[in-house]
Design a protein around this motif. Structure first.
Motif, PDB file in Angstrom:
ATOM      1  N   ILE A  91       1.200  -1.153   0.150  1.00 10.64           N
ATOM      2  CA  ILE A  91       0.028  -0.254   0.058  1.00 10.64           C
ATOM      3  C   ILE A  91       1.056   0.891  -0.020  1.00 10.64           C
ATOM      4  O   ILE A  91       0.552   2.232  -0.750  1.00 10.64           O
ATOM      5  N   GLN A  92       1.919   1.092   0.624  1.00 12.58           N
ATOM      6  CA  GLN A  92       2.591   2.172   0.450  1.00 12.58           C
ATOM      7  C   GLN A  92       3.464   2.851  -0.507  1.00 12.58           C
ATOM      8  O   GLN A  92       3.444   4.471  -0.903  1.00 12.58           O
ATOM      9  N   ARG A  93       4.013   1.945  -1.124  1.00 15.79           N
ATOM     10  CA  ARG A  93       4.870   1.694  -2.210  1.00 15.79           C
ATOM     11  C   ARG A  93       3.871   2.706  -3.307  1.00 15.79           C
ATOM     12  O   ARG A  93       3.672   3.321  -4.536  1.00 15.79           O
ATOM     13  N   TRP A  94       2.296   1.616  -3.457  1.00 14.84           N
ATOM     14  CA  TRP A  94       1.511   2.443  -4.057  1.00 14.84           C
ATOM     15  C   TRP A  94       0.458   3.948  -3.851  1.00 14.84           C
ATOM     16  O   TRP A  94       0.293   4.631  -5.283  1.00 14.84           O
ATOM     17  N   LEU A  95       0.819   4.287  -3.191  1.00 19.96           N
ATOM     18  CA  LEU A  95       0.146   5.641  -2.685  1.00 19.96           C
ATOM     19  C   LEU A  95       1.656   6.575  -3.217  1.00 19.96           C
ATOM     20  O   LEU A  95       1.030   7.648  -3.918  1.00 19.96           O
ATOM     21  N   TYR A  96       2.550   5.568  -2.691  1.00 17.63           N
ATOM     22  CA  TYR A  96       3.508   7.316  -3.434  1.00 17.63           C
ATOM     23  C   TYR A  96       3.504   7.511  -4.749  1.00 17.63           C
ATOM     24  O   TYR A  96       3.876   8.423  -5.320  1.00 17.63           O
ATOM     25  N   CYS A  97       3.178   6.044  -5.261  1.00 15.48           N
ATOM     26  CA  CYS A  97       3.570   6.013  -7.213  1.00 15.48           C
ATOM     27  C   CYS A  97       2.199   6.976  -7.246  1.00 15.48           C
ATOM     28  O   CYS A  97       2.411   7.811  -8.548  1.00 15.48           O
ATOM     29  N   LEU A  98       0.820   6.996  -6.697  1.00 21.54           N
ATOM     30  CA  LEU A  98      -0.215   8.021  -7.225  1.00 21.54           C
ATOM     31  C   LEU A  98       0.227   9.217  -7.541  1.00 21.54           C
ATOM     32  O   LEU A  98       0.087   9.793  -7.814  1.00 21.54           O
ATOM     33  N   ALA A  99       1.089   9.332  -5.621  1.00 23.28           N
ATOM     34  CA  ALA A  99       1.625  10.973  -5.690  1.00 23.28           C
ATOM     35  C   ALA A  99       2.177  11.450  -6.576  1.00 23.28           C
ATOM     36  O   ALA A  99       2.263  12.162  -7.277  1.00 23.28           O
ATOM     37  N   ASP A 100       2.858  10.735  -7.111  1.00 23.05           N
ATOM     38  CA  ASP A 100       4.616  11.116  -7.984  1.00 23.05           C
ATOM     39  C   ASP A 100       3.915  11.838  -9.505  1.00 23.05           C
ATOM     40  O   ASP A 100       3.700  12.345  -9.926  1.00 23.05           O
ATOM     41  N   HIS A 101       2.692  10.295  -9.897  1.00 22.11           N
ATOM     42  CA  HIS A 101       1.949  10.732 -11.422  1.00 22.11           C
ATOM     43  C   HIS A 101       1.108  11.829 -11.537  1.00 22.11           C
ATOM     44  O   HIS A 101       1.013  12.312 -12.130  1.00 22.11           O
TER      45      HIS A 101
END
Length: 231
Positions: A91-101
């Motif tokens: 989840i944590q890695r996914w949230l960072y990915c969304l924020a980056d996009h």
């Protein structure tokens, strides 16, 4: 102490919108490619609330920076991310990915081109009053509540603020302007909450045109009965 509604919205309101966009969708974002769900969120939010993108990016990143422990989640002190098919460790890695996009989209001005809604969330975000109308007046209980489709339309008009009725007419015309074929139009109505078929002999698009015309016409005004002139 559980979060108050105001505190929830201040800290997690737009994060919640992003996550809700994944209902029924795969959280398969990669650093190189946003998912269909995130693309739909970006497309709609750029269109009607572009300022919210910066809020979403900040809330996603802050949540990922300080993930809540199980105790604080159980006490209601943190927003619990709904199940999106990922493990807790992902989840944590996914949230960072969304924020980056989202940050990339804002900083580079990369806006998804206009398109027919691609997800359940996007249909309702783009056509909110139509979703209220179809889901509220044309559920599977409609035949038990009204004499027919026209009666349901008339009840909506009689019980709904005139400004919302006008908004619905605009959304009906916007949906028709997508020029969907009849099967896709039927799917759109289902996504927006309609659980009964249009009345015979109308196809879905023809019925939508009829409803738009009916709602755009003048309201019927009935003069009160009077005894003047009677013996």
């Amino acid at each position: 102490m559980p979060l108050s509604p105001l505190e929830h919205d201040r800290r997690y309101g737009e994060l919640d919108q992003v996550v809700r966009a994944y209902a029924g969708q795969q959280a398969d974002d990669t650093p190189d490619r946003p998912s269909q769900a995130l693309t739909a969120y970006l497309r709609q939010t750029w269109h009607d609330r572009p300022w919210a993108l910066a809020v979403a990016e900040r809330q996603l990143r802050e949540y990922a920076d300080h993930p809540p422990g199980r105790l604080r989640l159980r006490l209601g002190e943190f927003y619990p991310v709904p199940d999106v098919g990922l493990s807790d460790s992902e989840i944590q890695r996914w949230l960072y990915c969304l924020a980056d996009h989202i940050r990339h989209s804002v900083e580079q001005g990369e806006v998804p081109p206009p398109s027919t809604p691609a997800t359940h969330w996007e249909w309702h975000a783009r056509f909110p009053e139509l979703g209220q109308f179809l889901g509220g007046w044309f559920s599977q209980d409609m035949p038990d509540e009204f004499a027919g489709h026209d009666a349901a339309v008339d009840d909506y008009r009689a019980t709904t603020d005139a400004q919302l009725v006008v908004r619905l007419v605009g959304e009906l015309h916007e949906l028709l302007a997508l020029d969907l074929d009849e099967p896709d139009c039927a799917l759109a109505l289902a996504e927006l909450g309609m659980e009964v078929d249009p009345p015979a002999p109308y196809a879905p698009s023809g019925w939508l045109e009829l409803v738009a015309h009916r709602l755009a016409g003048p309201r019927a005004v009935y003069a009160p009965e009077t005894t003047e002139g009677r013996e």
